[in-house]
Motif scaffolding. Structure first.
Motif, PDB file in Angstrom:
ATOM      1  N   UNK A  12      -4.487   2.744   2.415  1.00 40.73           N
ATOM      2  CA  UNK A  12      -5.570   1.781   2.288  1.00 40.73           C
ATOM      3  C   UNK A  12      -6.848   2.515   1.962  1.00 40.73           C
ATOM      4  N   UNK A  13      -7.742   1.826   1.304  1.00 42.83           N
ATOM      5  CA  UNK A  13      -9.035   2.378   0.912  1.00 42.83           C
ATOM      6  C   UNK A  13      -9.970   2.349   2.104  1.00 42.83           C
ATOM      7  N   UNK A  21      -1.984  -0.473  -0.394  1.00 44.04           N
ATOM      8  CA  UNK A  21      -0.907  -0.207  -1.349  1.00 44.04           C
ATOM      9  C   UNK A  21       0.355  -0.948  -0.965  1.00 44.04           C
ATOM     10  N   UNK A  22       1.314  -0.899  -1.876  1.00 45.42           N
ATOM     11  CA  UNK A  22       2.647  -1.403  -1.532  1.00 45.42           C
ATOM     12  C   UNK A  22       3.326  -0.380  -0.614  1.00 45.42           C
ATOM     13  N   UNK A  23       4.443  -0.759  -0.028  1.00 47.56           N
ATOM     14  CA  UNK A  23       5.159   0.071   0.946  1.00 47.56           C
ATOM     15  C   UNK A  23       6.008   1.118   0.229  1.00 47.56           C
ATOM     16  N   UNK A  24       6.003   2.335   0.797  1.00 43.41           N
ATOM     17  CA  UNK A  24       6.937   3.394   0.413  1.00 43.41           C
ATOM     18  C   UNK A  24       7.763   3.714   1.658  1.00 43.41           C
TER      19      UNK A  24
END
Length: 180
Positions: A12-13, A21-24
Motif C-alpha cells: 500500500x502507498x 496492490x493486488x495479492x501475491x
C-alpha cells in the motif's frame, strides 16, 4: 511466517493508504524433519592382531544421507574402521540437502581387545638319553580348553598332542654327532 503455509502479501502507498496492490501469494515450505537415528552394528570386533573395531551403518541408507562418529567429519560411506576398542561410539545421520537436519545419537559399543595369553611355563620332565634321544616337556600353565601350543614354530596343537623334543646326542658315538 508459519512454515508449510501460503501467505498473502499486499503493498500500500504511504501517501494514500487506500491505494493497495493486488495479492501475491508466497508459500513457505514445511520445516524439514531430521533423519532417523542410524542403525548399525560392529562388523569386526578387535583381535590381538588388529586391536580396533569396524562398524557398518545399516539404516537410513541412500544418497541423501551422511554419517559421522564421535562428532567427527561427516562421510557418505556407511563403514567406520579403526574405532577404539572397549568404547561406546556415538553415530549421527544428517541430510545432504539440509545439513542442519541431524539425527539423534545412536551409541554402538566396540568390545575391548582381547589380551594375549601368558607365555607358557613348563619344565623338562624327561631328559634325552643315548637310548632315547628325545626329551619330554610338561607345560604347566596356562592350561585349559582355550589354548593351543606350538614347539619351535611348528603347528599349533592341543596339549594332549605329543610334545616330545628331538635332541642332539653328542656323546653317544665317538667322534660323531648323532641327531635323534
Amino acid at each position: 511466517m508459519s512454515a508449510g503455509a501460503s501467505h498473502a502479501f499486499r503493498t500500500r502507498s504511504t501517501a494514500d493508504n487506500t491505494c493497495v496492490s493486488s495479492v501475491t501469494n508466497i508459500s513457505v515450505n514445511a520445516a524439514p524433519t531430521a533423519p532417523s537415528a542410524p542403525s548399525g552394528s560392529v562388523t569386526t570386533q578387535p583381535t590381538c592382531a588388529v586391536p580396533t573395531g569396524h562398524v557398518t551403518i545399516t539404516a537410513p541408507l541412500g544418497a541423501g544421507f551422511e554419517y559421522n562418529v564421535d562428532g567427527g567429519t561427516y562421510q557418505a560411506s556407511t563403514v567406520f574402521s579403526g574405532l577404539s576398542a572397549g568404547a561406546s561410539h556415538a553415530f549421527r545421520t544428517r541430510s545432504t540437502t539440509d545439513n542442519t537436519c541431524v539425527s539423534s545419537v545412536t551409541n554402538i559399543s566396540v568390545n575391548a581387545a582381547p589380551t594375549a595369553p601368558s607365555a607358557p611355563s613348563g619344565s623338562v620332565t624327561t631328559q634325552p638319553t643315548c637310548a632315547v634321544p628325545t626329551g619330554t616337556v610338561t607345560i604347566t600353565a596356562p592350561l585349559g580348553a582355550g589354548f593351543e601350543y606350538n614347539v619351535d614354530g611348528g603347528t599349533y596343537q592341543g596339549i594332549d598332542r605329543i610334545l616330545g623334543l628331538v635332541s642332539w646326542c653328542i656323546a653317544c658315538l665317538p667322534h660323531k654327532e648323532h641327531r635323534g
